[in-house]
Scaffold this motif. Structure first.
Motif, PDB file in Angstrom:
ATOM      1  N   UNK A  39       0.818  -1.217   0.000  1.00  0.00           N
ATOM      2  CA  UNK A  39       0.000   0.000   0.000  1.00  0.00           C
ATOM      3  C   UNK A  39       0.852   1.268   0.000  1.00  0.00           C
ATOM      4  N   UNK A  40       0.220   2.371  -0.371  1.00  0.00           N
ATOM      5  CA  UNK A  40       0.908   3.663  -0.417  1.00  0.00           C
ATOM      6  C   UNK A  40       1.205   4.176   0.989  1.00  0.00           C
ATOM      7  N   UNK A  41       0.196   4.173   1.860  1.00  0.00           N
ATOM      8  CA  UNK A  41       0.361   4.657   3.231  1.00  0.00           C
ATOM      9  C   UNK A  41      -0.194   3.621   4.199  1.00  0.00           C
ATOM     10  N   UNK A  42       0.602   3.281   5.217  1.00  0.00           N
ATOM     11  CA  UNK A  42       0.175   2.355   6.260  1.00  0.00           C
ATOM     12  C   UNK A  42       0.430   3.019   7.603  1.00  0.00           C
ATOM     13  N   UNK A  43      -0.624   3.129   8.415  1.00  0.00           N
ATOM     14  CA  UNK A  43      -0.514   3.762   9.730  1.00  0.00           C
ATOM     15  C   UNK A  43      -1.020   2.789  10.789  1.00  0.00           C
ATOM     16  N   UNK A  44      -0.161   1.881  11.242  1.00  0.00           N
ATOM     17  CA  UNK A  44      -0.595   0.909  12.241  1.00  0.00           C
ATOM     18  C   UNK A  44      -0.843   1.577  13.587  1.00  0.00           C
ATOM     19  N   UNK A  45      -1.748   0.982  14.371  1.00  0.00           N
ATOM     20  CA  UNK A  45      -1.987   1.515  15.707  1.00  0.00           C
ATOM     21  C   UNK A  45      -3.345   1.124  16.236  1.00  0.00           C
ATOM     22  N   UNK A 145      -4.740   2.148   9.912  1.00  0.00           N
ATOM     23  CA  UNK A 145      -5.368   2.685   8.705  1.00  0.00           C
ATOM     24  C   UNK A 145      -4.433   2.530   7.508  1.00  0.00           C
ATOM     25  N   UNK A 146      -5.037   2.204   6.355  1.00  0.00           N
ATOM     26  CA  UNK A 146      -4.334   2.165   5.077  1.00  0.00           C
ATOM     27  C   UNK A 146      -5.030   3.141   4.140  1.00  0.00           C
ATOM     28  N   UNK A 147      -4.251   3.995   3.495  1.00  0.00           N
ATOM     29  CA  UNK A 147      -4.753   4.833   2.401  1.00  0.00           C
ATOM     30  C   UNK A 147      -3.969   4.418   1.165  1.00  0.00           C
ATOM     31  N   UNK A 148      -4.683   4.053   0.113  1.00  0.00           N
ATOM     32  CA  UNK A 148      -4.004   3.376  -0.986  1.00  0.00           C
ATOM     33  C   UNK A 148      -4.617   3.757  -2.327  1.00  0.00           C
ATOM     34  N   UNK A 149      -3.766   3.774  -3.362  1.00  0.00           N
ATOM     35  CA  UNK A 149      -4.201   4.049  -4.729  1.00  0.00           C
ATOM     36  C   UNK A 149      -3.068   3.605  -5.653  1.00  0.00           C
ATOM     37  N   UNK A 150      -3.371   3.350  -6.934  1.00  0.00           N
ATOM     38  CA  UNK A 150      -2.355   2.792  -7.833  1.00  0.00           C
ATOM     39  C   UNK A 150      -1.426   3.845  -8.421  1.00  0.00           C
ATOM     40  N   UNK A 151      -0.186   3.415  -8.669  1.00  0.00           N
ATOM     41  CA  UNK A 151       0.772   4.256  -9.390  1.00  0.00           C
ATOM     42  C   UNK A 151       0.347   4.402 -10.846  1.00  0.00           C
TER      43      UNK A 151
END
Length: 504
Positions: A39-45, A145-151
């Motif tokens: 994924x593009x952004x991974x914010x574990x917690x 949280x994951x925020x994701x999108x394709x290259x």
């Protein structure tokens, strides 16, 4: 084929089926970023969420279709609104960040929320979510949280059904697998010297002769898609957010068409059928109006049953066509694709034609083509990256590989993964690259097991190149090793590369 009936039934689901778990079950947790593609952004917690038999999937309106598939896979009930404090996985449509196909996945103790602007984005998020549920089905989804999108918008693979016909059921199983890695285009190579695999009403002998028993490499790949069968495949793929790209290869690679219709040759004499693997010896008759009537009929009928934006006209290895004739042919044919409402798409040889400025060129060949492709890009041509020495997943992994060819070199998993589609060709900036595609040619393939053995795990790496913003081999090999048990559970006959430490 070695797969058992139970495995076939399990693979019929587009997502990994898992039994619902009880609250008392063991709760291993998959790390939030341990998915493919990365994924593009991974914010574990925060606390994770444990899926149990009490969990429901909440979805309304346009989210319902994707939710139903997730419900099938996890064996959970789908509702319009979950009552009270019922533990739930909520799928909803709404703005995320304006990026195409993007999604936001939020996991907390009381539930999971997956939000996307489009159903395709929701489907992408579901593929991520499925990998966060432990392969056993028993466990907890990690908090965060994951925020994701394709290259790249185009993340594809190609299956050659001309040299060996692969059945609709085999193609559907392949679609199921590729969609798990957010691969969203399947390019079908429908015609070649050894066979013609799509029904064309105005030229019926193309399939009655070119798709007959005994066609294909070694004479063992007969068969073809009826129009109804093709439309069914298109619908099936679309339900998994995969777009079919049909290819009719021309002006070369046309021996099967000329066997069926000798008037497509310059002397009117039918050539002998071919079941070998040689290339470059056939050509349509460029000066004949019959050729262009044939080409327009095929394009018209294929465009009418293809809702996707692209129609691939081949154009590679036309060694029996002079350079002048090749350019004459493209001048006539590229505009025909536009006439019938599609974007023309061809192998990188089409870049030599001025008319390719409105087309997509699929880069596959050696550096000798780089200047031509770069010049076409300056004139407006867009590019799909498929360099044969990196992305052709019909090439052997190493000299001992039981299937495949080696003319482009051996391609182990790291070699397939460790390159950058956005910078690969000098003079082709990332802004001109629509995406990446992994072609799988069928000279040596005979079964679904063969398709899977050559595709996996390399196609997972190429999918990550198309989706993720950066490459990290050590991270990828760890995530790939952890994914192995999921393929094993589904009965996928993947190659156990020695470069990977496989779990299970």
């Amino acid at each position: 084929m070695r797969r058992r009936l139970a495995v076939l039934l399990a693979c019929a689901l587009p997502l990994t089926a898992a039994a619902p778990v009880s609250a008392a079950a063991a709760v291993p947790v998959v790390a939030l970023g341990s998915v493919i593609p990365a994924p593009v952004e991974v914010r574990p917690g925060g606390a994770g969420f444990t899926v149990t038999s009490r969990t429901v999937i909440e979805a309304r309106g346009g989210a319902r279709g994707v939710a139903e598939r997730l419900g099938e896979a996890l064996r959970l009930r789908v509702v319009g609104q979950a009552p009270g404090r019922t533990p739930k996985i909520a799928l909803e449509l709404g703005r995320v960040n304006g990026k195409p196909e993007s999604y936001r996945l939020t996991v907390g103790k009381r539930g999971v929320t997956l939000r996307a602007a489009t159903p395709a984005g929701l489907f992408n998020g579901v593929q991520t979510l499925q990998q966060l549920v432990p392969a056993s089905g028993a466990g907890t989804i990690a908090g965060g949280e994951i925020v994701d999108y394709p290259r790249f918008g185009y993340r594809g693979t190609m299956l050659d059904i001309a040299r060996h016909f692969h059945t609709p059921d085999e193609i559907k199983r392949h679609i199921d697998e590729i969609s798990k890695f957010k691969v969203n285009y399947l390019h079908l190579h429908l015609s070649d010297d050894q066979g013609w695999r799509i029904q064309i009403d105005s030229w019926p002998r193309l399939t009655t002769v070119g798709g007959a028993a005994g066609t294909g490499v070694d004479g063992v790949g007969g068969g073809f898609l009826t129009k109804a069968g093709y439309r069914d495949l298109v619908r099936y793929a679309a339900s998994r957010y995969v777009t079919i790209v049909p290819e009719i290869d021309m002006p070369g690679h046309v021996n099967a068409a000329q066997v069926a219709y000798p008037e497509l040759t310059c002397d009117g004499v039918a050539p002998p059928p071919r079941t070998d693997t040689a290339v470059g010896y056939s050509s349509l008759c460029i000066g004949s109006e019959t050729t262009y009537r044939f080409v327009e009929d095929v394009i018209r009928e294929l465009a009418a049953m293809t809702p996707g934006p692209y129609l691939h006209i081949g154009g590679d290895e036309a060694h029996a066509t002079t350079e002048a004739d090749y350019l004459t042919f493209q001048k006539r044919v590229l505009p025909l694709v536009t006439k019938y409402g599609k974007t023309a798409y061809g192998w990188n040889e089409i870049a030599a034609a001025p008319e390719a400025g409105v087309a997509v060129a699929q880069y596959w060949s050696s550096a000798t083509q780089n200047a031509t492709v770069a010049a076409a890009v300056a004139n407006g041509t867009k590019v799909i990256m498929s360099p044969a020495n990196l992305a052709y997943i019909d090439q052997k992994y190493d000299p001992s590989t039981r299937l495949g060819l080696s003319w482009a070199g051996y391609i182990e998993v790291r070699k397939a993964y460790d390159w950058d589609p956005g910078t690969h060709v000098t003079g082709v900036p990332e802004s001109a690259v629509l995406g990446v595609e992994a072609p799988l040619w069928s000279e040596t393939l005979r079964s679904l097991d063969d398709i899977e053995y050559m595709a996996w795990p390399r196609l997972a790496g190429l999918a990550e190149l198309g989706w993720s913003p950066a490459r990290d081999w050590e991270s990828f090999r760890a995530r790939l090793g952890a994914y192995g048990p999921r393929w094993t559970a589904r009965g996928v006959d993947f190659y156990r590369s020695p470069q990977i430490d496989w779990a299970g």
